[in-house]
Design a protein around this motif. Structure first.
Motif, PDB file in Angstrom:
ATOM      1  N   UNK A 131       0.862  -1.188   0.000  1.00 48.84           N
ATOM      2  CA  UNK A 131       0.000   0.000   0.000  1.00 48.84           C
ATOM      3  C   UNK A 131       0.890   1.227   0.000  1.00 48.84           C
ATOM      4  N   UNK A 132       0.567   2.182  -0.866  1.00 45.15           N
ATOM      5  CA  UNK A 132       1.359   3.415  -0.969  1.00 45.15           C
ATOM      6  C   UNK A 132       0.413   4.598  -0.971  1.00 45.15           C
ATOM      7  N   UNK A 133       0.071   5.082   0.217  1.00 51.17           N
ATOM      8  CA  UNK A 133      -0.852   6.194   0.346  1.00 51.17           C
ATOM      9  C   UNK A 133      -0.164   7.422   0.899  1.00 51.17           C
ATOM     10  N   UNK A 134      -0.964   8.433   1.192  1.00 48.58           N
ATOM     11  CA  UNK A 134      -0.420   9.652   1.779  1.00 48.58           C
ATOM     12  C   UNK A 134      -0.082   9.462   3.255  1.00 48.58           C
ATOM     13  N   UNK A 135      -0.780   8.559   3.915  1.00 49.35           N
ATOM     14  CA  UNK A 135      -0.627   8.376   5.361  1.00 49.35           C
ATOM     15  C   UNK A 135      -0.194   6.964   5.757  1.00 49.35           C
ATOM     16  N   UNK A 136      -0.389   6.008   4.878  1.00 44.38           N
ATOM     17  CA  UNK A 136      -0.072   4.615   5.175  1.00 44.38           C
ATOM     18  C   UNK A 136       0.779   4.048   4.045  1.00 44.38           C
ATOM     19  N   UNK A 137       1.890   3.418   4.421  1.00 47.42           N
ATOM     20  CA  UNK A 137       2.747   2.790   3.413  1.00 47.42           C
ATOM     21  C   UNK A 137       3.296   1.483   3.966  1.00 47.42           C
ATOM     22  N   UNK A 138       3.170   0.428   3.177  1.00 48.25           N
ATOM     23  CA  UNK A 138       3.854  -0.828   3.484  1.00 48.25           C
ATOM     24  C   UNK A 138       4.041  -1.567   2.171  1.00 48.25           C
ATOM     25  N   UNK A 139       5.067  -2.406   2.124  1.00 51.32           N
ATOM     26  CA  UNK A 139       5.424  -3.075   0.879  1.00 51.32           C
ATOM     27  C   UNK A 139       5.643  -4.564   1.112  1.00 51.32           C
ATOM     28  N   UNK A 140       4.827  -5.382   0.432  1.00 51.26           N
ATOM     29  CA  UNK A 140       4.953  -6.838   0.453  1.00 51.26           C
ATOM     30  C   UNK A 140       5.035  -7.369   1.886  1.00 51.26           C
ATOM     31  N   UNK A 141       3.942  -7.182   2.612  1.00 48.70           N
ATOM     32  CA  UNK A 141       3.889  -7.645   3.994  1.00 48.70           C
ATOM     33  C   UNK A 141       2.737  -8.631   4.170  1.00 48.70           C
ATOM     34  N   UNK A 142       2.898  -9.481   5.174  1.00 48.47           N
ATOM     35  CA  UNK A 142       1.832 -10.398   5.587  1.00 48.47           C
ATOM     36  C   UNK A 142       1.400 -10.009   6.991  1.00 48.47           C
TER      37      UNK A 142
END
Length: 293
Positions: free
Chosen positions: A161-172
């Motif tokens: 997820x790549x948002x203005x307030x939340x970001x994470x990459x390839x997570x479970x």
């Protein structure tokens, strides 16, 4: 018609009374218990008025022992019940770190066999946001993004997820909730809440303020949500509506005609013995006669 007991955690916050309420509700045929969330209660004389009471004070909400964390209170009583469902009414979503909340909610939903629903709102007390270290001014924008991030973490095996307030990459983020989702009911009465329910909600929990006539306000709010849901290209018939205000089977029929699927009622008793009697009576007078509505 489904019936829930509202303000369950604040009415019976202590361990033994919480279990007694939950088991009495399940035995009487109630579908769910509902609990509010407020991390703190502002006590300053010039604090922002709480619009859920006529005098602007939150004191009545927490007078029996504070306002327990709803997820922890639900986890405790879920272990002592088998069918009863649980809903937050409402959890103030932008006050939470969304990835941490996704884990907590999914864990409780998983352990309870899918019995958790999440009523969510933005809240309106800047003192509460300040106390938890969250920005008050952008809470609506964060709310929308948090909803999308929660659903993604629950739905996808590996999420990015790549948002203005939340970001994470390839997570479970496991455990996953039952059915890989948790029902999200949007609470509120503002234009933004109606838009959010129409575009992102699985259901809607309108707020009718003290002094307003629910027989006027409720059909107006539900009509707006239905119309905006259709405009958003979603099926209004799949939206679940929860409301309070009815305390007789005859009143429940009126609310059913409005399109309400679940009614909530507050328990007025203070002692466990009186509560058991009241819950049993409401089961006979409200729950049983309205099953077919």
């Amino acid at each position: 018609m489904k019936w829930g007991i509202v303000f369950a955690s604040t009415g019976f916050p202590d361990p033994d009374s919480a279990i007694a309420l939950a088991q009495a509700a399940e035995h009487a045929g109630f579908e769910s218990l509902w609990a509010p969330e407020h991390v703190i209660m502002p006590k300053s004389p010039d604090a922002t008025p709480y619009r859920g009471s006529t005098d602007g004070s939150m004191a009545r909400l927490g007078r029996r022992g504070g306002i327990p964390d709803p997820l922890i209170w639900f986890a405790y009583v879920a272990a002592h019940t088998t069918r009863l469902r649980f809903g937050t009414g409402v959890l103030i979503l932008p006050e939470h770190q969304p990835v941490v909340l996704a884990k907590s909610v999914a864990t409780l939903n998983h352990l309870s066999g899918g019995r958790l629903m999440l009523g969510i709102g933005v809240g309106e007390l800047p003192e509460e946001y300040q106390a938890v270290g969250m920005n008050f001014g952008d809470r609506g924008r964060r709310m929308d993004e948090y909803i999308d991030a929660l659903r993604l973490l629950w739905r996808e095996d590996t999420a990015s997820f790549d948002g203005d307030y939340v970001r994470f990459d390839e997570v479970e983020c496991r455990p996953w909730p039952v059915r890989r989702s948790v029902p999200l009911l949007i609470g509120g009465a503002s234009d933004a809440a109606i838009r959010r329910a129409a575009t992102r909600g699985d259901g809607y929990f309108p707020f009718v303020f003290p002094g307003q006539d629910p027989l006027v306000e409720l059909p107006r709010l539900l009509g707006r949500v239905r119309a905006e849901t259709a405009l958003a290209g979603r099926d209004p018939d799949k939206m679940e509506f929860t409301a309070g205000g009815a305390r007789t089977a005859e009143e429940a029929k009126v609310y059913a005609d409005f399109g309400v699927h679940r009614l909530t009622v507050a328990i007025r008793s203070r002692s466990v013995a009186d509560m058991r009697d009241e819950v049993a009576r409401l089961g006979d007078e409200l729950v049983a006669p309205t099953v077919e509505l």
